[in-house]
Design a protein around this motif. Structure first.
Motif: not given
Lengths: 724, 492
Positions: A481-487
Motif C-alpha cells: 500500500v503506497d510505499t508500505t510493504l506488509t508481509t
C-alpha cells in the motif's frame, strides 16, 4: 517363475555358512549348537530334527517326484513341558501364523514352494523361539519344547559390542551378521550418545574445545585435572560454566573438578550411556568406557529391553526394563550366559540370539524410554514453582507426549519416520537377491518390502537425511500500500509428528525475514522480531546509555525494539491446554524499531552508521542470516526482523536457555506442534512496486551464549528458504 | 487382489499360490476378450476363453517356465467397446458393471466386470470427440465410473464428494468432450480398493490425429494379485508394506505369449491397474514414447519404466526378433526390491528379421516451466503399514481441510512424503507439470496426472487450475486411500 517345485529340496543348515568367519567368542553361542533348530524331544513319535550343520537333505518322497505345494503338519507346543495355548506357530518365509489350542496343538500349512529351508517355528513371549526343519516325507507330529526365560536382570552380564564398519568382526559382535544395521547404527546419533563431546562438556562443566591452559583461562575457565571421557585417564581440562556435576554436587567445582568426587549424577547416563555394564541406573557418565562409551545406545542394549514401564522415569532401570540373561550357558563355547535378545519378530530361531518376540519394538512407547523426560529441580536448594508445575516436574524432553497430543498418535509411531524402510535388503541379516535360496534359520527369511528398517534414526543430527527440510514449510503473503510493504510469513510444522524443534531444549528455530527491491534491502519499520533466545551479546533496556557497549566490535549491530505485551500461542502442555494465560506463556511481543551498525569503537564508546532510534530495549548482536551471507554459524540476532520458536528453560537466577539439569522453569514454549503453524507480520518501507520477500528458517542446536562459551562447532541447518 | 475377492468356483491350479499371509485367490484380472485389431468388441464374460483355449503356440518358450506344462495363453488386447453413435466426432458406448465368474491363473473366481470382460472394454476415441457412456449398475451395491487422467467436468468425474453414486440397478449417462490424447483408464471411485480389485477397470485410448499410425497396437493391462496384506495386530506381522506383489497378470493372463512378426511397428499401451503393486517394465531397446498425458516431450530409451499404480506408458516396438517383457522386482518403497525378475509375457516372433525404422512421433522437446520457489498448497504424506492409517497433512479422509486454488490461475503444489512407503499422487480433473523432484527439475517438460512421490522426497508440481470443482487428490495405492490418504482441492 516363482515357486519352483521342490522335487529334491535342498534344505541347508546355514549357520555355518552365515557365520563362516567366527572369531573369538565373548558370550555368543557357537555354530554347532543343536538346541534351537533341532528337536530336543525324546518322544519317539516326533520328527527328528535337522542339526545346524551344512548338510543337504533330500526332502522329496522320491527322487524327481514332485511334492505337494502345500503340506500339513500337526504340531504341539510345550512350555516347560506343559501344553501352551496361544503360542505362535509360523513357517519361515511366509508370515503365515497359526496359534495353538488349549492342548498346545495346531495344524500348520507348509508352503513347500518357498525358496530356502522349510522351517516351522514356535514362539511365545515367555520363551526363546525354537524351530524344526520340515521333512516332507515325515508327517509325524512336531513337538516344540519351549523353556521359560528365567526372570531377572543379570548384572554380571557384559554387553556385546556391535562392531565397526568395514570390519566383519566376529560372532561376538552383532554386526558380524547384521552388517547393514551395524553400519547404519554406527552413523547414527544413537551410537554417539555416550561419546558426544557436547554431552560431556555439559556433564562435567567443561569446554573441551579450549584445549590449552591459556585459551581456557582467557575465556574465564579453570585448568583442572579431570576425567578424559571414555577412559579412566586423568588429564588437565578446561572447566567453565554450567555442568551437571558441579551444579548438582556442592562439595566440588569451586576449587577443583567434580570428576570422581561427585555423588549425584543427574541420571544422565541412564539414557546417554545406558549400556554401562553392571548395575543399571543412576550411574556416573564417566563410568562409560569401552563399548558403553563408543557404542552409546547399541544393539545389545536395545535388544535387551524386555518391557516398557511408562510410569517409571526415563532410562534404563526406569522406563526401559532390561533383562540380561541369567541362565548359564549350556556350553562354554557360547559364552557364560545363554543368549537372549528381544525383537519384533516371532520367526527368529537362531540360537545365537535366543530371540523372544516383543511388540514394543515398533511402538512409540519404546522410544519414550528416553525421549520423554519430566524433570524435577535438580540443583540443590532450588525448586519448581508449584503453581506452574503442580506435579513437581516440568517437561524437559517431551517428544513422546508431543506425538501423543498430535494427529499422528495411533497413526504413525516414531519408527514410521525415523527408521526408513530399506528395500535393498530382504531382512535384517543382509539377505539379498543372490542369497534368496539360502534363507533359513541363520540367514533369516525374506521379508516383504518395508519390513527391513534402517537403524539410522534419521533426524536433525543426520543432515543428509533431509528430515529438517521435510519438517517445516513457509508460506508468504504480502501486500503493498503506497510505499508500505506488509508481509505475513507463516511457518508450518508440516512434516514432524512432534513439535519443532523437539528433544533437547537447547534447540531453537530462528526465522529470518527480509524484503528487497532487486538487490536493495528494504528497511524494516515495524513487525515481529527474533525473540531474545535468538541470542544477544549485550542487552540494554531503555533508558540506559546506548552509546556505551563494552566489548563491542566494528560490524556489530545494535537492534532496538519495543515491548508490546505478550504473544499468545498454542504450545505444548500448559502452554496450550489453557492452564497458562498469555503472561504465563512468557513470550514478550517485541516489535521492530530500527537498528544501527557499529562503525567505530573507542573504549566502551561506539559510533554507529546511523542514529539509534528510541525504543524499549536494545540488543547488541551480529549480522543476521541475510546480511552475513547465509552464515551457518549461529549469530546473536535477537531483535532482527523474523521470529523464533523454542522451549525456553530458566534457572533459579533467571538465566534463560540453560541446560535442563539447571532448570527450574519453562519460561515459554512456543515450539510449533504437529500440523500447526504460526504467522508473523513484518512491515517494510518499499521503494519499488514489486518487492520480494525472503524468509529462511534455520535450526539451531544450541543457544549462542553456550556455543560461544564452550567453543562448539555449531552448525545451523537451513530447514526451508522461500522467496516471493 | 486380496482377501475379499474369493469364491472359487472351479480350479485349474495353474498358478502357484504365493506364500503370503492371505489366501486371497481373488478376482480382478480375468482372461481378456479377443479382438485385438478389430476396434470393436463387447464380448461378454461368458465368452471369455480359458488360457488353454486361447493358447496359440505350445512349442515356444522354456518348458521349465510353463505353468503346469499347460499351453501358454495368447496375449490379446481387451475387446473394444462398440461405438453406438454414427457421428464421426462422437463416441457412444454402453457399459454395464455386473458380477462375473471368470478365470485367472487357471482358477475360476467370482469377480465383477464391465460388459462381462476383465479388463473391461477398451473405449477408443480421438482427441476432440464427445464421449458418452450409458452406464448401468448391475451390481448390488453403489458404484461410479471415474475417468482416470481425463479432464472432465466435475459432475462427470465419478466421485461421490458432493455427488451421488449410481445405485444398484440404476443408470447414469456420463458425457464429456475428450480434449486430450493418450492412454487413460476408467474404474469405480466408490469403495475403490475393493471394486477395482474385483475387476472393474478398462482402458481408454484417445487417439491423436497428429500421431503416426503404427502397424497395430497392443493394449496391455497389468494387475497384481495375492499381495501381502498383514493385519497389524497379528503376530504374523512382518512389518512390511501392504501390497507387496506375488504375481502379475497381463490382461488377466500369467506369462502369456504375444505373437508378432518381424518388421512390425507396434504401439504398446500399458496400464497398471494394480491396487498397490508397482511394476518395473523392461524389454530390450525400450522406446518410451508416451506417458500419462500422451506423447512425451522427448523420446526416452531407459532400461526400464516403473508403472506406479494407475500409471500408463506407451512404448514403440520395432519388431525384429522375439523378446521377453520383464517385470523387475520393485517395491512400494519406490525402489528396486529384493526378489526375482519375472516374465510378464513374451513377444514371440516365428521368423526373425530386421526391425523397422521408428515412426516419427511429435516429440516437442518443450522446456520445463521454471519453479517460482514459493508454495500455494502443501500436501504432506504420513502413515504406517502397521496401523493401516495414511494421512495427508495429518488428516484422514473425509475429515479434511479443503485447500483452494483460484480458477484460471497457475499454482504451485508441493508434495512431501514423510513415510516409508512411496505414494503415487493423483489429482482429479487436471493434469499437472512436474517442476522438480528433490530440487531437480526435469530435463524436458513433463506432464502427468499421477506421479510417484518416493519416501522422504519433495516433489513440486505446477497446476493450471482451469477446471472448477472439488477435485479429489489422493494416493493411488488404494489401500492407502482406504486408510485415509485422500483430500480435496477446490478450484473456484
Amino acid at each position: 517363475m516363482r515357486g519352483a517345485q521342490r522335487s529334491a529340496a535342498a534344505v541347508l543348515g546355514l549357520l555355518a555358512l552365515a557365520c563362516a568367519n567366527d572369531g573369538p567368542i565373548a558370550q555368543t553361542s557357537s555354530n554347532t549348537s543343536s538346541e534351537s533348530v533341532g528337536s530336543e524331544s525324546s518322544d519317539a513319535t516326533t520328527q527328528t530334527a535337522e542339526t545346524e550343520t551344512e548338510t543337504e537333505t533330500d526332502t522329496s518322497t522320491d527322487e524327481g517326484e514332485p511334492i505337494p505345494e502345500q503340506i500339513e503338519r500337526s504340531v504341539q507346543v510345550l512350555l516347560d513341558g506343559v501344553p501352551l495355548e496361544g503360542a505362535i506357530v509360523i513357517q519361515g518365509g511366509t508370515g503365515v501364523v497359526v496359534h495353538t489350542d488349549a492342548d498346545g496343538r495346531a495344524l500348520a500349512l507348509i508352503d513347500t514352494t518357498i525358496q530356502g529351508a522349510l522351517v516351522l517355528m514356535a514362539s511365545d513371549e515367555r520363551a526363546r523361539t525354537r524351530a524344526h526343519v520340515i521333512l516332507v516325507d515325515d508327517d509325524s507330529e512336531l513337538v516344540f519344547e519351549l523353556e521359560s526365560i528365567e526372570p531377572g536382570d543379570n548384572e554380571e552380564y557384559l554387553f556385546n559390542p556391535a562392531g565397526v564398519p568395514e570390519n566383519m568382526g566376529t560372532t561376538a559382535e552383532c554386526g558380524h551378521c547384521h552388517q547393514a544395521f551395524k553400519d547404519q547404527w554406527h552413523a547414527s546419533p544413537h551410537r554417539r550418545s555416550a561419546s558426544n563431546p557436547v554431552v560431556h562438556d555439559i556433564y562435567a562443566g567443561v569446554a573441551s574445545a579450549l584445549a590449552d591452559q591459556g585459551a581456557c583461562e582467557a575465556a574465564g575457565g579453570q585448568w583442572w585435572m579431570g576425567v578424559v571421557p571414555g577412559s579412566d585417564q586423568l588429564a588437565p581440562r578446561c572447566y567453565i560454566g554450567a555442568g551437571t556435576l558441579p551444579d548438582l554436587n556442592e562439595n566440588c567445582g569451586e576449587l577443583d573438578a567434580c570428576d570422581g568426587v561427585a555423588t549425584s549424577f543427574g541420571a544422565c547416563a541412564d539414557c546417554h550411556a545406558p549400556a554401562i555394564d553392571g548395575v543399571v541406573g543412576g550411574r556416573d557418565l564417566h563410568d562409560a568406557v569401552g563399548t558403553s562409551f563408543e557404542g552409546g545406545v547399541h544393539c545389545d542394549l536395545c535388544h535387551k529391553v524386555e518391557s516398557i514401564d511408562l510410569d517409571a522415569p526415563a532410562g534404563v532401570a526406569g522406563r526401559l526394563q532390561l533383562h540380561r540373561p541369567v541362565e548359564v550357558s549350556p556350553s562354554p563355547s557360547v559364552g557364560p550366559w545363554k543368549p537372549l535378545a528381544f525383537g519384533p519378530y516371532a520367526d527368529v530361531p537362531n540360537p545365537r540370539m535366543g530371540a523372544s518376540p516383543r511388540k514394543h519394538f515398533l511402538t512409540a512407547e519404546f522410544c519414550s524410554g528416553c525421549h520423554q523426560h519430566d524433570q524435577a529441580a535438580l540443583v540443590p536448594g532450588t525448586s519448581l514453582d508449584p503453581t506452574r508445575w503442580p506435579d513437581g516436574v516440568f517437561p524437559a524432553h517431551s517428544t513422546y507426549e508431543e506425538w501423543r497430543a498430535g494427529p499422528f498418535f495411533e497413526i504413525a509411531p516414531c519408527s514410521s519416520c525415523h527408521m526408513p524402510a530399506d528395500p535393498s535388503l530382504g531382512n535384517g541379516a543382509d539377505l539379498t537377491a543372490d542369497k534368496l535360496a539360502m534363507q533359513g534359520v541363520a540367514l533369516g527369511w525374506l521379508r516383504p518390502p518395508g519390513a527391513t528398517r534402517q537403524h539410522t534414526w534419521v533426524g536433525p543430527r543426520t543432515p543428509a537425511s533431509g528430515m529438517l527440510q521435510l519438517a517445516a514449510a513457509i508460506f508468504i503473503d504480502k501486500s503493498l500500500v503506497d510505499t508500505t510493504l506488509t508481509t505475513q510469513v507463516t511457518v508450518r510444522n508440516a512434516g514432524a509428528g512432534h513439535a519443532i524443534p523437539t528433544g533437547e531444549p537447547l534447540r531453537s528455530l530462528v526465522l529470518f525475514v527480509q524484503a528487497r527491491c532487486g538487490d536493495d534491502v528494504l528497511t524494516a519499520i515495524d513487525g515481529d522480531v527474533i525473540p531474545e533466545f535468538g541470542g544477544w551479546l549485550d542487552r540494554k533496556p531503555s533508558p540506559e546509555d546506548w552509546s556505551v557497549w563494552p566489548g563491542a566490535a566494528i560490524g556489530d549491530v545494535v537492534r532496538v525494539v519495543t515491548v508490546d505485551g505478550w504473544h499468545d500461542y498454542e504450545g505444548f502442555g500448559p502452554f496450550g491446554d489453557g492452564s497458562f494465560d498469555v503472561t504465563q506463556k512468557g513470550l514478550p511481543r517485541l516489535r521492530v524499531v530500527g537498528q544501527s551498525q557499529v562503525i567505530s569503537v573507542n573504549g566502551d564508546q561506539v559510533g554507529f552508521d546511523a542514529p539509534l532510534p528510541a525504543g524499549d530495549v536494545a540488543y547488541r548482536g551480529r549480522e543476521g542470516y541475510f546480511e552475513a551471507g547465509a552464515p551457518l554459524a549461529a549469530a546473536a540476532v535477537a531483535g532482527a526482523p523474523g521470529f523464533g520458536f523454542a522451549r525456553v528453560l530458566a534457572d533459579e537466577a533467571g538465566a534463560q536457555m540453560v541446560p535442563h539439569h539447571r532448570a527450574v522453569d519453562v519460561v515459554s514454549d512456543n515450539r510449533i506442534m504437529p500440523q500447526q503453524e504460526w504467522t508473523s507480520t513484518h512491515v517494510f518501507s518499499a521503494s519499488c512496486q514489486d518487492p520480494v520477500v525472503d524468509a529462511v528458517l534455520v535450526h539451531r542446536a544450541y543457544p549462542v551464549a553456550l556455543v560461544r562459551e564452550r567453543g562448539w562447532d555449531d552448525a545451523q541447518q537451513v530447514m526451508v528458504e522461500v522467496s516471493k | 487382489m486380496k482377501r475379499w475377492a474369493v469364491g472359487l468356483v472351479g480350479l485349474g491350479a495353474v498358478l502357484v499360490l504365493g506364500s503370503a499371509g492371505c489366501s486371497d485367490a481373488g478376482a480382478g484380472a480375468g482372461v481378456a476378450g479377443s479382438g485385438t485389431d478389430t476396434g470393436t468388441g463387447g464380448q461378454t464374460g461368458t465368452e471369455t476363453t480359458s488360457s488353454s483355449e486361447t493358447a496359440a503356440d505350445t512349442e515356444t518358450g522354456d518348458p521349465a517356465d510353463l505353468p503346469g506344462e499347460q499351453p501358454r495363453p495368447e496375449l490379446q488386447s481387451p475387446a473394444e467397446a462398440e461405438d453406438l453413435d454414427p457421428d464421426p466426432n462422437a463416441v457412444r458406448v454402453s457399459l454395464t458393471a455386473a458380477p462375473l465368474a471368470f478365470e485367472i491363473g487357471g482358477e475360476m473366481v467370482q469377480g465383477w466386470a464391465y460388459n462381462g470382460q476383465v479388463p473391461g472394454p477398451t473405449i477408443r476415441v480421438k482427441r476432440g470427440d464427445t464421449l458418452t457412456v450409458e452406464f448401468h449398475n448391475g451390481l448390488d451395491t453403489d458404484t461410479t465410473v471415474h475417468w482416470h487422467g481425463l479432464r472432465v467436468p466435475f459432475a462427470m468425474d465419478g466421485v461421490t464428494w458432493q455427488g451421488q453414486a449410481v445405485g444398484p440397478g440404476q443408470d447414469f449417462e456420463y458425457s464429456f468432450v475428450v480434449d486430450q490424447a493418450g492412454t487413460y483408464w476408467y474404474h469405480p471411485h466408490v469403495d475403490t480398493d475393493r471394486q477395482v480389485d474385483l475387476g472393474l477397470y478398462g482402458v481408454i485410448v484417445a487417439e491423436d490425429p497428429a500421431d503416426p499410425v503404427p502397424d497395430r497396437e497392443l493394449v496391455v493391462v497389468f494387475d497384481s494379485w495375492n499381495e501381502f496384506s498383514f493385519d497389524s495386530d497379528d503376530e504374523s506381522d512382518h512389518h512390511g508394506l501392504d501390497g507387496a506383489v506375488i504375481e502379475w497378470t497381463a490382461n488377466g493372463l500369467i506369462d502369456p505369449v504375444f505373437p508378432a512378426a518381424a518388421g512390425e511397428r507396434i504401439r504398446v499401451r500399458a496400464v497398471n491397474v494394480a491396487n498397490a503393486g508397482y511394476v518395473a517394465l523392461s524389454w530390450p531397446q525400450m522406446r518410451h514414447i508416451g506417458g500419462g498425458q500422451g506423447v512425451l516431450s522427448d523420446l526416452r530409451e531407459p532400461a526400464s519404466v516403473v508403472l506406479v499404480p494407475s500409471d500408463r506408458m506407451d512404448g514403440e516396438w520395432l519388431v525384429g526378433d522375439g523378446f521377453d517383457v520383464i517385470g523387475l522386482p520393485y517395491s512400494l518403497l519406490g525402489a528396486p526390491a529384493v526378489d526375482e525378475e519375472r516374465r510378464l509375457f513374451e513377444v514371440e516372433v516365428d521368423t526373425p528379421g530386421p526391425g523397422p525404422a521408428p515412426l516419427d512421433y511429435p516429440f516437442d522437446g518443450a522446456e520445463p516451466t521454471p519453479d517460482p520457489g514459493w508454495t500455494d498448497v502443501l500436501y504432506v504424506f504420513h502413515g504406517d503399514p502397521h496401523t493401516g492409517y495414511w494421512t495427508i497433512n495429518g488428516e484422514l479422509f473425509p475429515d479434511v481441510t479443503i485447500e483452494t486454488m483460484p480458477l484460471g490461475e497457475w499454482g504451485i503444489v508441493e508434495l512431501r512424503n514423510v513415510s516409508q512407503s512411496a505414494h503415487p499422487f493423483h489429482l482429479h480433473g487436471h493434469a499437472f507439470e512436474v517442476l522438480s523432484i528433490d530440487g531437480v527439475p526435469p530435463e524436458v517438460r513433463r506432464v502427468e496426472d499421477t506421479l510417484d512421490v518416493a519416501p522422504y522426497s519433495i516433489v513440486r508440481i505446477g497446476v493450471l487450475a482451469d477446471n472448477p470443482g472439488d477435485w479429489m487428490a489422493h494416493c493411488h495405492i488404494l489401500p492407502h486411500v482406504d486408510g485415509g490418504m485422500m483430500t480435496v482441492l477446490r478450484v473456484e
